[in-house]
Write a protein that holds these residues in place. Structure first.
Motif, PDB file in Angstrom:
ATOM      1  N   MET A  40       5.772  -0.455   7.913  1.00 43.14           N
ATOM      2  CA  MET A  40       5.122   0.532   8.026  1.00 43.14           C
ATOM      3  C   MET A  40       5.726   1.564   7.237  1.00 43.14           C
ATOM      4  SD  MET A  40       2.658   0.253  10.440  1.00 43.14           S
ATOM      5  CE  MET A  40       2.011   1.817  10.650  1.00 43.14           C
ATOM      6  N   ALA A  41       5.011   2.458   6.682  1.00 46.06           N
ATOM      7  CA  ALA A  41       5.308   3.477   5.660  1.00 46.06           C
ATOM      8  C   ALA A  41       5.011   4.749   6.716  1.00 46.06           C
ATOM      9  CB  ALA A  41       4.786   3.502   4.610  1.00 46.06           C
ATOM     10  N   THR A  42       6.003   6.063   6.234  1.00 41.68           N
ATOM     11  CA  THR A  42       5.978   7.267   6.922  1.00 41.68           C
ATOM     12  C   THR A  42       6.497   8.182   6.027  1.00 41.68           C
ATOM     13  OG1 THR A  42       6.274   6.153   9.083  1.00 41.68           O
ATOM     14  CG2 THR A  42       6.328   8.371   8.778  1.00 41.68           C
ATOM     15  N   VAL A  43       5.587   9.244   5.944  1.00 41.41           N
ATOM     16  CA  VAL A  43       5.942  10.330   5.036  1.00 41.41           C
ATOM     17  C   VAL A  43       6.756  11.200   5.859  1.00 41.41           C
ATOM     18  CG1 VAL A  43       5.236  12.498   3.651  1.00 41.41           C
ATOM     19  CG2 VAL A  43       3.814  10.247   3.649  1.00 41.41           C
ATOM     20  N   VAL A  52       0.813  -1.134   0.180  1.00 36.92           N
ATOM     21  CA  VAL A  52      -0.105   0.065   0.004  1.00 36.92           C
ATOM     22  C   VAL A  52       0.809   1.335   0.164  1.00 36.92           C
ATOM     23  CG1 VAL A  52      -1.787   1.140   1.188  1.00 36.92           C
ATOM     24  CG2 VAL A  52      -1.708  -1.100   1.369  1.00 36.92           C
ATOM     25  N   ILE A  53       0.709   2.093  -0.929  1.00 39.42           N
ATOM     26  CA  ILE A  53       1.258   3.489  -0.800  1.00 39.42           C
ATOM     27  C   ILE A  53       0.154   4.364  -1.027  1.00 39.42           C
ATOM     28  CG2 ILE A  53       2.919   4.964  -2.267  1.00 39.42           C
ATOM     29  CD1 ILE A  53       4.316   2.689  -3.232  1.00 39.42           C
ATOM     30  N   LYS A  54       0.287   5.310  -0.102  1.00 39.41           N
ATOM     31  CA  LYS A  54      -0.670   6.676   0.094  1.00 39.41           C
ATOM     32  C   LYS A  54      -0.071   7.896  -0.479  1.00 39.41           C
ATOM     33  CE  LYS A  54      -3.339   4.653   3.822  1.00 39.41           C
ATOM     34  NZ  LYS A  54      -4.663   4.583   3.597  1.00 39.41           N
ATOM     35  N   SER A  55      -0.330   8.187  -1.675  1.00 35.02           N
ATOM     36  CA  SER A  55       0.365   9.181  -2.334  1.00 35.02           C
ATOM     37  C   SER A  55      -0.092  10.432  -1.956  1.00 35.02           C
ATOM     38  CB  SER A  55      -0.198   9.186  -3.874  1.00 35.02           C
ATOM     39  OG  SER A  55      -1.352   9.205  -4.209  1.00 35.02           O
ATOM     40  N   GLN A  56      -1.494  10.668  -1.182  1.00 34.47           N
ATOM     41  CA  GLN A  56      -1.666  11.962  -0.680  1.00 34.47           C
ATOM     42  C   GLN A  56      -1.432  12.009   0.832  1.00 34.47           C
ATOM     43  OE1 GLN A  56      -5.696  12.454  -2.057  1.00 34.47           O
ATOM     44  NE2 GLN A  56      -5.414  12.068  -4.164  1.00 34.47           N
ATOM     45  N   ALA A  57      -0.753  11.005   1.400  1.00 33.00           N
ATOM     46  CA  ALA A  57      -0.301  11.470   2.782  1.00 33.00           C
ATOM     47  C   ALA A  57       0.418  12.700   2.976  1.00 33.00           C
ATOM     48  CB  ALA A  57       0.319  10.088   3.132  1.00 33.00           C
ATOM     49  N   SER A  58       0.245  13.087   4.269  1.00 31.02           N
ATOM     50  CA  SER A  58       1.032  14.121   4.555  1.00 31.02           C
ATOM     51  C   SER A  58       2.174  14.023   5.331  1.00 31.02           C
ATOM     52  CB  SER A  58       0.359  15.286   5.309  1.00 31.02           C
ATOM     53  OG  SER A  58      -0.810  15.579   4.530  1.00 31.02           O
ATOM     54  N   THR A  59       3.158  14.883   5.544  1.00 31.58           N
ATOM     55  CA  THR A  59       4.273  14.565   6.458  1.00 31.58           C
ATOM     56  C   THR A  59       3.825  13.982   7.883  1.00 31.58           C
ATOM     57  OG1 THR A  59       5.728  16.165   5.004  1.00 31.58           O
ATOM     58  CG2 THR A  59       6.516  15.883   7.290  1.00 31.58           C
ATOM     59  N   GLY A  60       4.511  13.154   8.195  1.00 31.54           N
ATOM     60  CA  GLY A  60       4.252  12.631   9.575  1.00 31.54           C
ATOM     61  C   GLY A  60       3.076  11.574   9.672  1.00 31.54           C
TER      62      GLY A  60
END
Length: 141
Positions: free
Chosen positions: A41-44, A18-26
């Motif tokens: 886990m993925a974190t911007v 899963v990649i969330k392209s519209q996620a914000s920093t943090g």
């Protein structure tokens, strides 16, 4: 692709990344979980601008963190790996998502990456040569 900017990628094992392209920093989310004790886990970690293929563009850097039994796994071969996404060009930097995570079971290690190293892919400017450029070469070129 989903309307909220979530992209679902199938890997070789038909699990979902899963990649969330519209996620914000943090923002963080489960990047991959195959129901063993290992998950990622993925974190911007940043948003910025950079020149991508000679065009200024907005980018996001996503850091992947490996977990084992709910604890950060510092030995996870892709722990702290980063994906760089460009708003207009997609992936600027990534690793092999198709064979990710490359462990066979909860007890086995990341066999593929230990053997070959974690391949990182970068977007590059590609030039299609003309026929003249293809055939105009000297010995040793």
């Amino acid at each position: 692709a989903q309307p909220d900017g979530t992209f679902l990628f199938d890997n070789i094992r038909r699990d979902t990344i899963v990649i969330k392209s519209q996620a914000s920093t943090g923002d963080s989310w489960v990047f991959y979980d195959d129901t063993t004790t290992k998950y990622y886990m993925a974190t911007v970690v940043s948003t910025d601008t950079m020149t991508v293929l000679d065009v200024p563009d907005s980018i996001k850097t996503i850091r992947i963190t490996a977990y084992n039994s709910g604890v950060i796994d510092p030995m996870g071969i892709l722990n702290d790996s980063e994906i760089v996404l460009s708003k207009n060009h997609g992936f600027v930097q990534t690793f092999d998502l198709y064979t990710f995570p490359c462990h066979l079971s909860d007890t086995e290690t990341d066999y593929f990456y230990q053997l070959s190293g974690a391949p990182i892919f970068h977007i590059i400017k590609f030039h299609n040569p003309s026929l003249k450029e293809v055939y105009d070469f000297a010995a040793g070129d």
